[in-house]
Scaffold this active site. Structure first.
Site, PDB file in Angstrom:
ATOM      1  N   SER A 122     161.979  37.224   5.954  1.00 16.93           N
ATOM      2  CA  SER A 122     160.642  36.643   5.856  1.00 16.93           C
ATOM      3  C   SER A 122     160.542  35.601   4.730  1.00 16.93           C
ATOM      4  O   SER A 122     161.278  34.628   4.739  1.00 16.93           O
ATOM      5  CB  SER A 122     159.644  37.777   5.677  1.00 16.93           C
ATOM      6  N   ASP A 261     156.566  30.211   6.148  1.00 18.68           N
ATOM      7  CA  ASP A 261     157.715  30.880   5.538  1.00 18.68           C
ATOM      8  C   ASP A 261     158.874  30.929   6.542  1.00 18.68           C
ATOM      9  O   ASP A 261     158.785  30.358   7.630  1.00 18.68           O
ATOM     10  CB  ASP A 261     157.322  32.275   5.008  1.00 18.68           C
ATOM     11  N   ASP A 263     160.143  33.041   8.615  1.00 18.98           N
ATOM     12  CA  ASP A 263     159.983  33.581   9.970  1.00 18.98           C
ATOM     13  C   ASP A 263     158.641  33.194  10.582  1.00 18.98           C
ATOM     14  O   ASP A 263     158.214  33.757  11.594  1.00 18.98           O
ATOM     15  CB  ASP A 263     160.202  35.101  10.007  1.00 18.98           C
ATOM     16  N   ASP A 265     155.476  33.554  10.023  1.00 20.05           N
ATOM     17  CA  ASP A 265     154.281  34.375  10.236  1.00 20.05           C
ATOM     18  C   ASP A 265     153.250  34.164   9.131  1.00 20.05           C
ATOM     19  O   ASP A 265     152.150  34.682   9.201  1.00 20.05           O
ATOM     20  CB  ASP A 265     154.615  35.866  10.424  1.00 20.05           C
TER      21      ASP A 265
HETATM   22 MG    MG Z   1     157.208  36.191   6.973  1.00 24.73          MG
END
Ligand code: MG
Length: 471
Positions: A122, A261, A263, A265
């Site tokens: 992440s 970021d 990933d 999200d």
């Molecule tokens: Mg993330």
């Protein structure tokens, strides 16, 4: 055999009774409700990844598993190990390649899989990586489910069965985008031909976000959107890491800048003129967008769900449209489960996580971006003006080291004494709530620290709230 320090498990009585959280600071390894996260090569070892994959294969009874990764160099390596673990448990694997975390959630549900796996750390920089697990509905595991998985991992009695196939599916991003495009007025956005700067951090959102913006008729000015290149900066989209985008928005005179970021999200926003409005306003603006577009919003009394530490600007937005705000414990799954329970119109977290149920039940920067652009298009106003029309608050985040439950209790007692007689919420540490400010004290879920956060109309007032606790 790896032994985990139980430092954190004794930390706080508000943590689940089963200890899904192990933490070993020396080895930089975290096993928690959010999955497993560690550094490569020293703590997130091949043995650990293999056993977690076998445990998940056992947990899903050898089911069909969707797997997506972020583009860090170690992700392919971890994916290979996960293949082996899942296959040994008799699973079928569908590999969707480099994909945002919310895309994995959407595909898991769409393909009626038995579970999903995301290989990502992440917002953590290199050398971190990690593994996140999802239910057939594409949700992260809740405390009970995570406890069951960790129990399987620890007992090491794994299912062994004939391996099924590995297939790849290259439609995931296209399907995700299609879902997002269905929930906004595309023509309204397209007509505006917004100039949009995008910093993908060379992460999992790089391809998907450029594609989405093009479909929305935007003139895209991408920076750091090449998944073959390393992260250009720390992937956490907080002010010190987004200065390149801020300057770029200003220099190129774009209508907006988005940064995510690794990933994709979490979404932070830079408004026209290089005005960094950050992560805390993302949910508030997305909520304003959907409530503004919702027919008879006031009469419908919609619900927004967020966690206890998210800015109260969400309450101000809700008030404008007669909506109510329901607050949960910290942790994405708590917000998601409450969104489902409340049938909320939108939810999310102050870290730039927008959860829009019409698209999926994950924090989703694609949905967030579409909603922000929709709000800009519908209002006809520059984003800087829309952001400035919201009440301004200052949030201060502070932390203190904390070795165990005894110290946690001491801190909480201090809060009770300092704020005796005030309104207190005790579902996750203690949050003291005033009419235009709050202070929240809680044990971290992932580190041996106490987090102390305060928000008030001025910096001085926020600092004073913290000082009343720390002295
Ligand atoms: Mg993330």
């Amino acid at each position: 055999m790896i032994r985990f320090s139980l430092k954190i498990t004794t930390l706080s009585s508000h943590l689940p009774s089963f200890p899904p959280i192990s933490y070993n600071a020396g080895m930089a390894l975290k096993i928690s409700i959010s999955g497993v996260r560690g550094t490569i090569p020293d703590s997130l070892t091949p043995e650990l990844c293999l056993d977690f994959a076998k445990a998940f294969g056992t947990y899903t009874n050898g089911g069909m598993i969707i797997i997506g990764i972020d583009p860090r160099p170690s992700s392919e390596y971890i994916k290979g190990i996960i293949y082996a673990g899942l296959l040994s448990a008799g699973c079928k694997v569908i590999d969707i390649g480099i994909a945002p975390t919310p895309t994995v959630g959407i595909m898991t549900k769409l393909l009626r899989a038995d579970g999903g796996i995301v290989v990502t750390a992440s917002h953590n920089p290199l050398p971190w990586n990690g593994i996140k697990f999802m239910t057939p509905e594409g949700l992260f595991l809740n405390e009970k489910k995570a406890a069951k998985l960790i129990d399987l991992y620890e007992k090491k009695k794994f299912r062994v069965a004939t391996p099924q196939t590995v297939e790849s599916n290259d439609q995931a991003i296209a399907l995700h985008i299609k879902k997002v495009l269905k929930v906004v007025d595309i023509n309204l956005i397209r007509k505006k031909k917004f100039r949009v700067a995008l910093d993908g951090c060379n992460g999992a959102g790089s391809v998907a976000l450029v594609e989405l913006l093009k479909k929305l008729g935007c003139i895209v000015l991408p920076i750091n959107c090449d998944v073959h290149l390393p992260f250009p900066h720390n992937p956490e989209p907080i002010p010190e890491n987004i200065t390149e985008l801020t300057s770029y928005v200003q220099a190129k005179k774009t209508d907006v800048g988005f940064v995510v970021d690794a990933d994709a999200d979490r979404l932070a926003i830079v408004a026209d003129g290089g005005f960094a409005i950050g992560e805390e306003l993302t949910l508030a603006l997305a909520a304003a967008s959907i409530l503004e577009a919702a027919p008879n919003a006031k009469a419908r009394k919609h619900t927004i769900v967020t966690n206890l530490s998210t800015s109260r600007v969400v309450d101000d937005v809700a008030k404008r449209y007669g909506a109510k705000v329901v607050r949960t414990k910290i942790g994405e799954i708590h917000v998601v489960e409450e969104i489902i329970r409340q049938e909320a119109i939108i939810g999310g977290e102050g870290n730039g996580g927008v959860i829009f149920p019409q698209v999926g039940y994950n924090r989703d920067s694609l949905a967030g971006i579409a909603l922000i652009l929709h709000y800009m298009a519908k209002s006809g106003q520059p984003l800087s003006k829309l952001a400035r029309s919201l009440p301004q608050y200052v949030m201060i985040k502070s932390k203190v080291d904390c070795a165990g439950q005894f110290e946690v209790n001491e801190w909480l007692e201090k809060v009770k004494k300092s704020f005796a007689g005030e309104e207190m919420v005790t579902k996750d540490g203690i949050k003291v709530v005033f009419h235009d400010s709050w202070v929240h004290v809680r044990a971290s879920n992932t580190e041996p620290i106490i987090r102390i956060m305060a928000e008030a109309p001025t910096k001085e007032k926020a600092e004073n709230l913290i000082k009343r606790i720390t002295g």
